[in-house]
Scaffold this motif. Structure first.
Motif, PDB file in Angstrom:
ATOM      1  N   HIS A 174       0.797  -1.117   0.036  1.00  0.00           N
ATOM      2  CA  HIS A 174      -0.153   0.036  -0.054  1.00  0.00           C
ATOM      3  C   HIS A 174       0.696   1.178  -0.117  1.00  0.00           C
ATOM      4  N   LEU A 175       0.419   2.467  -0.588  1.00  0.00           N
ATOM      5  CA  LEU A 175       1.074   3.709  -0.587  1.00  0.00           C
ATOM      6  C   LEU A 175       0.014   4.504  -0.882  1.00  0.00           C
ATOM      7  N   THR A 176       0.378   5.968  -0.398  1.00  0.00           N
ATOM      8  CA  THR A 176      -0.226   6.986  -0.665  1.00  0.00           C
ATOM      9  C   THR A 176       0.389   7.879  -1.677  1.00  0.00           C
ATOM     10  N   VAL A 177      -0.425   8.387  -2.671  1.00  0.00           N
ATOM     11  CA  VAL A 177       0.048   9.008  -3.782  1.00  0.00           C
ATOM     12  C   VAL A 177       0.889  10.439  -3.253  1.00  0.00           C
ATOM     13  N   PRO A 178       2.130  10.452  -3.373  1.00  0.00           N
ATOM     14  CA  PRO A 178       2.626  11.668  -2.811  1.00  0.00           C
ATOM     15  C   PRO A 178       2.765  12.785  -4.120  1.00  0.00           C
ATOM     16  N   ALA A 179       2.678  14.048  -3.786  1.00  0.00           N
ATOM     17  CA  ALA A 179       2.702  15.192  -4.497  1.00  0.00           C
ATOM     18  C   ALA A 179       3.963  15.013  -5.803  1.00  0.00           C
ATOM     19  N   SER A 180       5.011  14.483  -5.587  1.00  0.00           N
ATOM     20  CA  SER A 180       6.069  14.143  -6.322  1.00  0.00           C
ATOM     21  C   SER A 180       5.559  13.149  -7.628  1.00  0.00           C
ATOM     22  N   ALA A 181       4.446  12.417  -7.237  1.00  0.00           N
ATOM     23  CA  ALA A 181       4.158  11.456  -8.452  1.00  0.00           C
ATOM     24  C   ALA A 181       3.004  12.040  -9.430  1.00  0.00           C
ATOM     25  N   ILE A 182       2.732  13.369  -9.106  1.00  0.00           N
ATOM     26  CA  ILE A 182       1.728  14.061  -9.979  1.00  0.00           C
ATOM     27  C   ILE A 182       2.540  14.967 -11.319  1.00  0.00           C
ATOM     28  N   ASP A 183       1.937  14.743 -12.425  1.00  0.00           N
ATOM     29  CA  ASP A 183       2.555  15.368 -13.616  1.00  0.00           C
ATOM     30  C   ASP A 183       1.930  16.641 -13.923  1.00  0.00           C
ATOM     31  N   VAL A 184       1.990  17.209 -15.144  1.00  0.00           N
ATOM     32  CA  VAL A 184       1.559  18.361 -15.292  1.00  0.00           C
ATOM     33  C   VAL A 184      -0.049  18.374 -15.616  1.00  0.00           C
ATOM     34  N   LEU A 185      -0.482  17.242 -15.729  1.00  0.00           N
ATOM     35  CA  LEU A 185      -1.988  17.257 -15.952  1.00  0.00           C
ATOM     36  C   LEU A 185      -2.752  16.737 -14.769  1.00  0.00           C
ATOM     37  N   GLY A 186      -1.921  16.797 -13.575  1.00  0.00           N
ATOM     38  CA  GLY A 186      -2.510  16.593 -12.376  1.00  0.00           C
ATOM     39  C   GLY A 186      -2.956  15.331 -11.963  1.00  0.00           C
ATOM     40  N   HIS A 187      -2.371  14.382 -12.541  1.00  0.00           N
ATOM     41  CA  HIS A 187      -2.616  12.999 -12.218  1.00  0.00           C
ATOM     42  C   HIS A 187      -1.084  12.173 -11.943  1.00  0.00           C
ATOM     43  N   VAL A 188      -1.204  10.902 -11.498  1.00  0.00           N
ATOM     44  CA  VAL A 188      -0.172  10.188 -11.439  1.00  0.00           C
ATOM     45  C   VAL A 188       0.512   9.987 -12.836  1.00  0.00           C
ATOM     46  N   ASN A 189       2.021  10.317 -13.046  1.00  0.00           N
ATOM     47  CA  ASN A 189       2.474  10.072 -14.406  1.00  0.00           C
ATOM     48  C   ASN A 189       2.824   8.739 -14.790  1.00  0.00           C
ATOM     49  N   ASN A 190       2.793   8.606 -15.766  1.00  0.00           N
ATOM     50  CA  ASN A 190       2.809   6.925 -16.231  1.00  0.00           C
ATOM     51  C   ASN A 190       4.210   6.342 -15.837  1.00  0.00           C
ATOM     52  N   VAL A 191       5.233   6.929 -15.842  1.00  0.00           N
ATOM     53  CA  VAL A 191       6.395   6.345 -15.361  1.00  0.00           C
ATOM     54  C   VAL A 191       6.385   5.989 -13.825  1.00  0.00           C
ATOM     55  N   VAL A 192       5.667   6.897 -13.094  1.00  0.00           N
ATOM     56  CA  VAL A 192       5.642   6.454 -11.609  1.00  0.00           C
ATOM     57  C   VAL A 192       4.763   5.178 -11.377  1.00  0.00           C
ATOM     58  N   TYR A 193       3.896   4.833 -12.216  1.00  0.00           N
ATOM     59  CA  TYR A 193       3.109   3.631 -12.082  1.00  0.00           C
ATOM     60  C   TYR A 193       4.056   2.581 -12.606  1.00  0.00           C
ATOM     61  N   LEU A 194       5.172   2.532 -13.405  1.00  0.00           N
ATOM     62  CA  LEU A 194       5.822   1.714 -13.874  1.00  0.00           C
ATOM     63  C   LEU A 194       7.003   1.329 -12.693  1.00  0.00           C
ATOM     64  N   ASP A 195       7.100   2.488 -11.865  1.00  0.00           N
ATOM     65  CA  ASP A 195       8.158   2.298 -10.852  1.00  0.00           C
ATOM     66  C   ASP A 195       7.455   1.595  -9.828  1.00  0.00           C
ATOM     67  N   TRP A 196       6.202   1.626  -9.554  1.00  0.00           N
ATOM     68  CA  TRP A 196       5.385   0.898  -8.497  1.00  0.00           C
ATOM     69  C   TRP A 196       5.515  -0.590  -8.974  1.00  0.00           C
ATOM     70  N   VAL A 197       5.260  -0.788 -10.290  1.00  0.00           N
ATOM     71  CA  VAL A 197       5.332  -2.239 -10.897  1.00  0.00           C
ATOM     72  C   VAL A 197       6.675  -2.930 -10.254  1.00  0.00           C
ATOM     73  N   GLN A 198       7.856  -2.162 -10.447  1.00  0.00           N
ATOM     74  CA  GLN A 198       9.143  -2.717 -10.146  1.00  0.00           C
ATOM     75  C   GLN A 198       9.283  -2.924  -8.551  1.00  0.00           C
ATOM     76  N   ILE A 199       8.608  -1.720  -7.926  1.00  0.00           N
ATOM     77  CA  ILE A 199       8.815  -2.018  -6.244  1.00  0.00           C
ATOM     78  C   ILE A 199       7.958  -3.071  -5.916  1.00  0.00           C
ATOM     79  N   ALA A 200       6.815  -3.328  -6.632  1.00  0.00           N
ATOM     80  CA  ALA A 200       6.250  -4.456  -6.342  1.00  0.00           C
ATOM     81  C   ALA A 200       6.863  -5.783  -6.567  1.00  0.00           C
ATOM     82  N   ALA A 201       7.614  -5.947  -7.403  1.00  0.00           N
ATOM     83  CA  ALA A 201       8.404  -7.215  -7.827  1.00  0.00           C
ATOM     84  C   ALA A 201       9.425  -7.294  -6.746  1.00  0.00           C
ATOM     85  N   SER A 202      10.074  -6.357  -6.363  1.00  0.00           N
ATOM     86  CA  SER A 202      11.109  -6.239  -5.522  1.00  0.00           C
ATOM     87  C   SER A 202      10.687  -6.708  -4.151  1.00  0.00           C
TER      88      SER A 202
END
Length: 141
Positions: free
Chosen positions: A9-37
């Motif tokens: 579980h995580l809470t979306v931090p401000a640093s994950a938000i892109d110029v469109l105001g939602h989580v940036n696609n690359v951040v999701y990919l980082d979460w995928v890799q963190i889950a694997a680890s």
């Protein structure tokens, strides 16, 4: 082969938000890799009982998984402050590879925000050459 899932579980931090105001696609990919680890560390803790438990990835000096490719589908947005659940499991193994599935949802919701399938290859370390997944490791997943 059993398919044990792992979630974090995580809470979306401000640093994950892109110029469109939602989580940036690359951040999701980082979460995928963190889950694997995180899943690897949780599942193999007993197997690598003699390793330093503070290592980012247990067993990294003996074997390491590397990504061959990611297939990711962005289905809905997440926003700063959202509580997120990232769930992953290994669907199958071949001699030296695995196929891992990951889903990202808001806590308490069934709707999938992001789904990913990642193909991994296991390397013998420090040589960096593909190696057969040990039977003892297969049984942990």
């Amino acid at each position: 082969m059993k398919k044990q899932s792992f979630s974090y579980h995580l809470t979306v931090p401000a640093s994950a938000i892109d110029v469109l105001g939602h989580v940036n696609n690359v951040v999701y990919l980082d979460w995928v890799q963190i889950a694997a680890s995180k899943h690897w560390n949780a599942a193999t803790a007993a197997y690598f009982k003699d390793e330093d438990p503070d290592e980012e990835r247990l067993g990294i000096h003996k074997m390491a998984w590397v990504v061959m490719d990611h297939h990711i589908k962005y289905k809905a947005e997440a926003f700063e402050g959202d509580e997120i659940v990232v769930t992953t499991f290994v669907k199958n193994f071949t001699a030296a590879t695995s196929v891992r599935h990951t889903e990202i949802r808001r806590k308490g919701e069934d709707k999938i925000l992001v789904s990913a399938i990642t193909n991994w290859c296991l390397l013998k370390m420090p040589e960096g050459r593909p190696m057969r997944v040990p039977k003892e490791v297969l049984e942990l997943f």
